[in-house]
Write an enzyme that holds these catalytic residues in place. Structure first.
Site, PDB file in Angstrom:
ATOM      1  CD  GLU A  36      -2.556  -1.256   2.675  1.00 41.62           C
ATOM      2  OE1 GLU A  36      -3.647  -1.852   2.765  1.00 41.62           O
ATOM      3  OE2 GLU A  36      -1.961  -0.830   3.687  1.00 41.62           O
ATOM      4  CB  THR A 114      -6.911  -1.940   1.530  1.00 43.56           C
ATOM      5  OG1 THR A 114      -6.230  -2.809   2.429  1.00 43.56           O
ATOM      6  CG2 THR A 114      -5.989  -1.562   0.392  1.00 43.56           C
ATOM      7  CE  LYS A 197     -14.595  -6.908   9.033  1.00 44.79           C
ATOM      8  NZ  LYS A 197     -13.595  -7.769   8.391  1.00 44.79           N
ATOM      9  CG  ASP A 198      -9.414  -0.212   9.405  1.00 46.26           C
ATOM     10  OD1 ASP A 198     -10.093  -0.429  10.440  1.00 46.26           O
ATOM     11  OD2 ASP A 198      -8.531   0.662   9.362  1.00 46.26           O
ATOM     12  CG  MET A 199      -7.910  -5.920   9.946  1.00 48.67           C
ATOM     13  SD  MET A 199      -6.986  -7.292   9.205  1.00 48.67           S
ATOM     14  CE  MET A 199      -6.159  -7.982  10.614  1.00 48.67           C
ATOM     15  CD  GLU A 200      -4.324  -2.001   9.783  1.00 49.13           C
ATOM     16  OE1 GLU A 200      -5.197  -1.531   9.000  1.00 49.13           O
ATOM     17  OE2 GLU A 200      -3.815  -3.126   9.610  1.00 49.13           O
ATOM     18  CG  ASP A 223     -12.382  -7.017   1.177  1.00 50.22           C
ATOM     19  OD1 ASP A 223     -11.247  -6.518   1.322  1.00 50.22           O
ATOM     20  OD2 ASP A 223     -13.196  -7.108   2.108  1.00 50.22           O
TER      21      ASP A 223
HETATM   22  N1  FMC Z   1     -11.599  -6.495   6.719  1.00 52.97           N
HETATM   23  C1  FMC Z   1     -10.633  -6.020   7.524  1.00 52.97           C
HETATM   24  N2  FMC Z   1      -9.521  -5.414   7.078  1.00 52.97           N
HETATM   25  C2  FMC Z   1      -9.364  -5.257   5.757  1.00 52.97           C
HETATM   26  C3  FMC Z   1     -10.344  -5.725   4.867  1.00 52.97           C
HETATM   27  C4  FMC Z   1     -11.501  -6.367   5.391  1.00 52.97           C
HETATM   28  N3  FMC Z   1     -12.472  -6.855   4.618  1.00 52.97           N
HETATM   29  N4  FMC Z   1      -9.914  -5.442   3.616  1.00 52.97           N
HETATM   30  N5  FMC Z   1      -8.709  -4.826   3.706  1.00 52.97           N
HETATM   31  C5  FMC Z   1      -8.350  -4.690   4.980  1.00 52.97           C
HETATM   32  C6  FMC Z   1      -7.053  -4.053   5.443  1.00 52.97           C
HETATM   33  C7  FMC Z   1      -6.676  -4.195   6.915  1.00 52.97           C
HETATM   34  O1  FMC Z   1      -6.741  -2.927   7.540  1.00 52.97           O
HETATM   35  C8  FMC Z   1      -5.275  -4.777   6.905  1.00 52.97           C
HETATM   36  O2  FMC Z   1      -4.283  -3.789   6.997  1.00 52.97           O
HETATM   37  C9  FMC Z   1      -5.175  -5.466   5.556  1.00 52.97           C
HETATM   38  O3  FMC Z   1      -6.026  -4.739   4.698  1.00 52.97           O
HETATM   39  C10 FMC Z   1      -5.633  -6.904   5.578  1.00 52.97           C
HETATM   40  O4  FMC Z   1      -4.850  -7.729   6.343  1.00 52.97           O
END
Ligand code: FMC
Length: 265
Positions: A36, A114, A197-200, A223
């Protein structure tokens, strides 16, 4: 999209109030994955910091340089020392954000990355969202007040002019430490009224609030969570193309920020 998402928020006066009047000069961009960040490192001609500000031996990475009137720092968790994959998720995001703020004292943090998007809330692959509000969806503590602590809802710094000028979408972001989504996560994401939704994100917001630095979020949709395709497959398939869209959006935001003070964003 909920109408309240379009309302500019009133920014917290305690946040970097002394820097509101002068042009932004120093920004930190936190990006979890190397893929990224790569295009942005090249675009801004940043160089990797080898005399690291970070503690010795950590895999955290900083790229930095001047672009127009801005000191730009891209910071990343780097590769997990044992497994060699990018250190995604909330734990490393908070640590790196904390260390970067402590040593670089930025005027503004941008968390770029992302995300998964919900088509029922108007998200499509390749969309880039600016985030109005962030919260967690996997910190369930069913005890009064701890429940709210777990959700950890926080406002992004309000940037009505960026939103208007750059024609980005706006929505709420929900953060958790899993790429997939359990039924319980889904219920919390719905309660958070999230479009992406993300992970950070919510972890970066937590640290930014603690240290009183304004933070904004730019998230590109890799996605569709409420779609047909398996998330991991769709994520990997779209990562490269969507990263290009993210790169464009971040570059436009950085160009917009250049020469402006926080109140003009
Ligand atoms: N759910 C959670 N995180 C992500 C996602 C999803 N459907 N799509 N892309 C992401 C992001 C997260 O923030 C992570 O940094 C990475 O991409 C996926 O491991």
């Amino acid at each position: 999209m909920a109408p309240h998402d379009d309302q500019p928020q009133v920014n917290d006066d305690s946040i970097a109030s002394e820097s509101h009047g002068k042009p932004i000069s120093n920004i930190v961009i936190f990006i979890a994955m190397h893929t990224e960040a790569l295009a942005l490192v090249n675009r801004f001609q940043l160089i990797e910091d080898h005399d690291s500000l970070f503690p010795e031996g950590v895999p955290w990475v900083r790229y930095h340089g001047m672009y127009k009137d801005l000191h730009i720092n891209i910071v990343q968790p780097g590769k997990d020392p044992a497994l060699g994959v990018d250190g995604v998720g909330t734990v490393s995001a908070s640590l790196v954000t904390y260390a970067a703020i402590q040593s670089l004292k930025p005027d503004l943090i941008i968390n770029a990355g992302t995300a998964g998007g919900f088509k029922a809330k108007g998200a499509a692959i390749g969309d880039v969202f600016l985030t109005s509000e962030v919260a967690f969806h996997d910190r369930r503590i069913p005890i009064p007040v701890f429940d709210l602590y777990g959700v950890g809802k926080r406002q992004a710094f309000s940037t009505p002019n960026i939103l208007k000028e750059l024609n980005l979408k706006i929505g709420r972001l929900s953060t958790g430490d899993s790429l997939d989504m359990s039924a319980q996560d889904e219920a919390s994401i719905t309660a958070n009224d999230a479009t992406i939704k993300d992970m950070e994100g919510a972890a970066v917001a937590y640290v930014a609030e603690l240290l009183k630095v304004p933070v904004i979020f730019l998230k590109a949709v890799t996605d569709i969570v409420d779609g047909e395709k398996p998330t991991a497959e769709e994520f990997l398939q779209n990562l490269a193309a969507v990263t290009a869209a993210l790169d464009e959006a971040v570059a436009k935001v950085v160009d917009f920020i250049n020469g402006k003070c926080l109140t003009k964003l």
